[in-house]
Scaffold this motif. Structure first.
Motif, short mmCIF file in Angstrom:
data_model
loop_
_atom_site.label_atom_id
_atom_site.label_comp_id
_atom_site.label_asym_id
_atom_site.label_seq_id
_atom_site.Cartn_x
_atom_site.Cartn_y
_atom_site.Cartn_z
N SER A 21 -8.10 -0.91 2.19
CA SER A 21 -8.45 0.28 1.55
C SER A 21 -8.32 1.63 2.26
O SER A 21 -8.05 1.50 3.44
N ALA A 23 -9.35 5.89 2.12
CA ALA A 23 -10.12 6.85 1.47
C ALA A 23 -9.60 8.04 2.16
O ALA A 23 -9.72 8.22 3.28
N ARG A 71 -5.29 2.60 -7.21
CA ARG A 71 -6.23 3.75 -6.83
C ARG A 71 -7.20 4.43 -7.67
O ARG A 71 -7.09 3.91 -9.03
N THR A 77 -9.10 7.53 -3.54
CA THR A 77 -8.79 6.15 -2.76
C THR A 77 -8.02 5.46 -3.42
O THR A 77 -7.63 5.35 -4.45
#
Length: 116
Positions: A21, A23, A71, A77
């Motif tokens: 991930s 962010a 996304r 993100t």
């Protein structure tokens, strides 16, 4: 200032899966492309996958059919689902975003190790 924070790396056995991930936060304007690159020991950084705001995706041949990028535009993100991992996937994975202005930003990287 823009910050990209990656997570999800670790040690996994061959054939296993991981989900990375990333962010993005800070003074972000309109993001065009988000993507993942990787750098293995002793090798140059290479593109793994990218996804445009429209949802159009592109993958390195070595990961096609095994990795999936996605996304959330509202949350800035991006994720990378990695399946059927191989020892040659071992690398530091970096998140990258490119604004429509052309500015680009990089995360600090997360280590993925594929080993039995």
């Amino acid at each position: 200032q823009v910050q990209l924070v990656e997570s999800g790396g670790g040690l996994v056995q061959p054939g296993g899966s991981l989900r990375l991930s990333c962010a993005a936060s800070g003074s972000i304007f309109s993001i065009n492309v988000m993507g993942w690159h990787r750098q293995a020991p002793g090798k140059e950084r290479e593109l793994v996958a990218t996804i445009r705001r429209s949802g159009f995706t592109d993958y390195a041949n070595s990961v096609k059919g095994r990795f999936t990028i996605s996304r959330d535009n509202a949350k800035n993100t991006v994720w990378l689902q990695m399946n059927s991992l191989k020892p040659e996937d071992t690398a530091v994975y970096y998140c990258n975003l490119v604004e429509y202005s052309g500015k680009d930003y990089w995360g600090k990287g997360t280590l993925v190790t594929v080993s039995s």
